[in-house]
Design an enzyme around this catalytic site. Structure first.
Site, mmCIF file in Angstrom:
data_model
loop_
_atom_site.group_PDB
_atom_site.id
_atom_site.type_symbol
_atom_site.label_atom_id
_atom_site.label_comp_id
_atom_site.label_asym_id
_atom_site.label_seq_id
_atom_site.Cartn_x
_atom_site.Cartn_y
_atom_site.Cartn_z
ATOM 1 N N LYS A 130 5.539 -20.735 -5.938
ATOM 2 C CA LYS A 130 6.792 -21.361 -5.498
ATOM 3 C C LYS A 130 6.444 -22.684 -4.843
ATOM 4 O O LYS A 130 5.362 -22.839 -4.281
ATOM 5 C CB LYS A 130 7.488 -20.468 -4.467
ATOM 6 C CG LYS A 130 8.976 -20.753 -4.340
ATOM 7 C CD LYS A 130 9.760 -19.951 -5.341
ATOM 8 C CE LYS A 130 11.219 -20.297 -5.347
ATOM 9 N NZ LYS A 130 11.988 -19.341 -6.169
ATOM 10 N N ASP A 170 15.348 -24.099 -8.232
ATOM 11 C CA ASP A 170 15.761 -23.139 -7.204
ATOM 12 C C ASP A 170 16.832 -23.880 -6.393
ATOM 13 O O ASP A 170 17.452 -24.822 -6.918
ATOM 14 C CB ASP A 170 14.550 -22.706 -6.343
ATOM 15 C CG ASP A 170 14.837 -21.472 -5.490
ATOM 16 O OD1 ASP A 170 14.815 -20.359 -6.019
ATOM 17 O OD2 ASP A 170 15.128 -21.626 -4.275
HETATM 18 P P1 NDP Z 1 21.977 -23.738 -5.660
HETATM 19 O O1 NDP Z 1 21.367 -24.882 -4.965
HETATM 20 O O2 NDP Z 1 22.572 -23.908 -7.002
HETATM 21 O O3 NDP Z 1 23.114 -23.086 -4.728
HETATM 22 C C1 NDP Z 1 22.813 -22.619 -3.449
HETATM 23 C C2 NDP Z 1 24.077 -22.054 -2.823
HETATM 24 O O4 NDP Z 1 23.725 -21.340 -1.643
HETATM 25 C C3 NDP Z 1 25.049 -23.129 -2.390
HETATM 26 O O5 NDP Z 1 26.352 -22.589 -2.432
HETATM 27 C C4 NDP Z 1 24.606 -23.395 -0.961
HETATM 28 O O6 NDP Z 1 25.613 -23.952 -0.126
HETATM 29 C C5 NDP Z 1 24.264 -21.996 -0.497
HETATM 30 N N1 NDP Z 1 23.232 -22.056 0.538
HETATM 31 C C6 NDP Z 1 21.968 -22.541 0.408
HETATM 32 N N2 NDP Z 1 21.315 -22.468 1.567
HETATM 33 C C7 NDP Z 1 22.186 -21.932 2.438
HETATM 34 C C8 NDP Z 1 22.106 -21.602 3.814
HETATM 35 N N3 NDP Z 1 20.974 -21.819 4.509
HETATM 36 N N4 NDP Z 1 23.192 -21.039 4.394
HETATM 37 C C9 NDP Z 1 24.334 -20.830 3.699
HETATM 38 N N5 NDP Z 1 24.479 -21.136 2.391
HETATM 39 C C10 NDP Z 1 23.410 -21.665 1.786
HETATM 40 O O7 NDP Z 1 20.844 -22.605 -5.681
HETATM 41 P P2 NDP Z 1 20.719 -21.340 -6.633
HETATM 42 O O8 NDP Z 1 22.062 -20.787 -6.950
HETATM 43 O O9 NDP Z 1 19.791 -21.676 -7.706
HETATM 44 O O10 NDP Z 1 19.933 -20.318 -5.659
HETATM 45 C C11 NDP Z 1 20.605 -19.375 -4.829
HETATM 46 C C12 NDP Z 1 19.652 -18.246 -4.470
HETATM 47 O O11 NDP Z 1 19.222 -17.599 -5.677
HETATM 48 C C13 NDP Z 1 18.363 -18.649 -3.751
HETATM 49 O O12 NDP Z 1 17.981 -17.609 -2.871
HETATM 50 C C14 NDP Z 1 17.328 -18.736 -4.893
HETATM 51 O O13 NDP Z 1 16.011 -18.563 -4.425
HETATM 52 C C15 NDP Z 1 17.790 -17.557 -5.725
HETATM 53 N N6 NDP Z 1 17.354 -17.566 -7.123
HETATM 54 C C16 NDP Z 1 17.618 -18.615 -7.940
HETATM 55 C C17 NDP Z 1 17.230 -18.582 -9.266
HETATM 56 C C18 NDP Z 1 17.587 -19.658 -10.226
HETATM 57 O O14 NDP Z 1 17.299 -19.483 -11.431
HETATM 58 N N7 NDP Z 1 18.204 -20.758 -9.819
HETATM 59 C C19 NDP Z 1 16.466 -17.445 -9.794
HETATM 60 C C20 NDP Z 1 16.321 -16.340 -8.865
HETATM 61 C C21 NDP Z 1 16.736 -16.425 -7.577
HETATM 62 P P3 NDP Z 1 25.613 -25.552 0.192
HETATM 63 O O15 NDP Z 1 26.088 -26.196 -1.073
HETATM 64 O O16 NDP Z 1 26.546 -25.685 1.329
HETATM 65 O O17 NDP Z 1 24.204 -25.908 0.543
HETATM 66 O O1 2IT Z 2 13.408 -17.305 -7.662
HETATM 67 C C1 2IT Z 2 13.303 -17.458 -8.911
HETATM 68 O O2 2IT Z 2 13.000 -16.529 -9.651
HETATM 69 C C2 2IT Z 2 13.587 -18.781 -9.457
HETATM 70 N N1 2IT Z 2 13.965 -19.688 -8.715
HETATM 71 C C3 2IT Z 2 13.380 -19.050 -10.906
HETATM 72 C C4 2IT Z 2 11.931 -19.280 -11.193
HETATM 73 C C5 2IT Z 2 11.611 -19.725 -12.611
HETATM 74 O O3 2IT Z 2 10.438 -20.031 -12.817
HETATM 75 O O4 2IT Z 2 12.486 -19.766 -13.481
#
Ligand code: NDP
Ligand code: 2IT
Length: 451
Positions: A130, A170
């Site tokens: 990561k 992420d």
């Molecule tokens: P995005 O940046 O697309 O969206 C993040 C969302 O979470 C936004 O709505 C943001 O609000 C909110 N958020 C982020 N930080 C905080 C915080 N500290 N407190 C409150 N709200 C928060 O990210 P993703 O959707 O990609 O990721 C969301 C989660 O999913 C993370 O934990 C990530 O690690 C996990 N994840 C993502 C994957 C992927 O493929 N993208 C794969 C697996 C897991 P705001 O806009 O106000 O910041």
């Molecule tokens: O937390 C996760 O699994 C991700 N942000 C996606 C990682 C990836 O390599 O697609």
């Protein structure tokens, strides 16, 4: 030769805490895994003797670097960047890049540790890593984001490669940022290869990668309900977040007949009693992703909804909860409220969104509870499929990929059941995920000897 008087769980955790001071997220992630692994290892001397868990909980390396960039006003800005390469026993390091002001070494170490187990669970050959930066993309112009991504990659490129370490998106890193980083990698190295996933379709990206994490979390939910001979039709869901994972989870839930009541961002949550349908989800995607707007504006567009400033959505009664924003966003009291209000299933889209107290409350209540390392693995799985397509120099069709994603999520569910079935009708998915993920990595490490 074997060391028979090995440490117990408490001594192990004391050591982890001592070696990782001021890294609470990392310690939390290790604790959550260690309690199950110590039970599993009880009669398996070799894992103890070879210090396998201790070795997985010590990243192969942590690369930390300075990232300088110039803002639109000409000021020089200095950020920190990291890549944590946790473990590459079963494949190249693989895991996202996060840009958020809260990023630090503890957060990235916990994410890389979790990723190691998650990637093993997918059945694909990927190790865990990561990276990220404390760069805050909020309020930055597109050109500032481009310059930052270029500067970040100017250091990162020497540590990654298609057979070495393959980053992806992420929090704060989506298709646009991957494009800027891929462009800079290609400029510096003159190599076009699958060094990043989540790429645009025009230059080697895979269909359904953007959707895969959210869709996968809902498929996992579906698999859990299948064990009770139920489906998602007519069930209500509360979702946190409004980014990539949250909006695609909402989309798949609606497609499968569920009713989505909430979404959120760091400013608070919106509650729409009419249900957040596909048109409304499309509006949120545009508003949050392209316009970088706030979720509170939803209530101006859809006046039946209410905005709850500074609050999380866990108090809204529901059948299912999907935390899809960030770590430790669902605490012990929230878990109690969800259970009290009749919530029957939790599928984590985010990484470690539930704190340790919350995890125990869900487990004690014996609800269907999927930890992120199992339920959000759909994203990295399709990333793995993107790597395969890049190596083969071809693109698979959408329906092929949809089916592969469904099969992979069903496979993860099976692996969790194998080690988590408690024999009384309850499946402990946390235990199942931890043991199945650990066993694969551990057995590979045993094969390598002490390295
Ligand atoms: P995005 O940046 O697309 O969206 C993040 C969302 O979470 C936004 O709505 C943001 O609000 C909110 N958020 C982020 N930080 C905080 C915080 N500290 N407190 C409150 N709200 C928060 O990210 P993703 O959707 O990609 O990721 C969301 C989660 O999913 C993370 O934990 C990530 O690690 C996990 N994840 C993502 C994957 C992927 O493929 N993208 C794969 C697996 C897991 P705001 O806009 O106000 O910041
Ligand atoms: O937390 C996760 O699994 C991700 N942000 C996606 C990682 C990836 O390599 O697609």
């Amino acid at each position: 030769m074997a060391v028979t008087d090995h440490v117990d769980l408490n001594q192990f955790m004391e050591g982890v805490k001592k070696r990782n001071p001021h890294q609470p997220e990392f310690v939390q992630a290790v604790q959550e895994v260690a309690q199950d692994i110590f039970e599993f290892m009880e009669d398996k001397e070799e894992y103890h003797a070879q210090q396998i868990l201790r070795r997985i909980a010590e990243p192969d390396r942590v690369v930390s670097f300075r990232v300088c960039w110039e803002d639109d006003a000409g000021n020089v800005r200095v950020q920190r960047g990291w890549r944590v390469q946790n473990n590459n026993a079963i494949g190249p390091y693989k895991g996202g890049i996060r840009f958020h002001s809260s990023v630090n070494e503890s957060v990235l170490k916990f994410l890389a540790f979790e990723q190691t187990f998650k990637n093993a669970l997918t059945g694909l050959p990927m190790g865990g890593g990561k990276g990220g930066s404390n760069f805050n993309p909020k309020g930055k112009s597109v050109r500032e984001i481009m310059r930052f991504c270029q500067s970040f990659m100017t250091e990162l490129y020497r540590h990654i490669g298609p057979d070495v370490d393959v980053p992806a998106g992420d929090i704060g890193v989506g298709g646009r940022e991957i494009g800027y980083m891929f462009g800079q990698y290609k400029r510096i190295t003159n190599h076009w290869n699958g060094v990043l996933t989540g790429k645009g379709l025009e230059y080697g990206g895979s269909l359904i990668r953007p959707e895969a994490t959210g869709y996968g979390a809902v498929y996992f939910l579906e698999n859990m309900f299948k064990t009770k001979d139920e489906n998602l039709e007519g069930k209500t869901a509360v979702i946190s977040g409004s980014g990539n994972v949250a909006t695609h989870a909402a989309e798949k839930l609606v497609q499968l007949g569920g009713k989505v009541l909430t979404l959120s961002d760091s400013g608070g949550f919106i509650h729409d009693p009419d249900g957040i349908d596909q048109d409304k989800i499309d509006w949120v995607k545009k508003h949050k992703t392209y316009r970088r707007g706030r979720i509170e504006d939803y209530v101006t567009e859809y006046p039946n909804a209410t905005f709850h400033e500074g609050k999380t959505p866990w108090g809204v009664p529901c059948d299912m909860a999907l935390p899809c924003a960030t770590q430790n966003e669902l605490l012990g009291d929230d878990a109690k409220t969800l259970v009290k209000n009749g919530c029957r299933a939790v599928s984590e889209g985010a990484n470690m969104p539930t704190d340790l107290e919350g995890v125990h409350i869900f487990k004690d209540a014996k609800i269907l509870y999927a930890p992120g390392k199992a339920s959000n693995a759909g994203g990295v799985s399709v990333s793995g499929l993107e790597m395969s397509q890049n190596s083969e120099r071809r693109s698979w069709k959408e329906d092929e990929l949809q089916q592969m994603l469904k099969d992979i999520m069903a496979g993860i569910h099976d692996r969790c059941t194998r080690y988590g079935d408690q024999g009384d009708g309850y499946i402990d998915y946390v235990k199942g995920a931890n043991i199945a993920g650990f066993k694969k990595v551990a057995d590979a490490m045993l094969a390598f000897g002490v390295v």
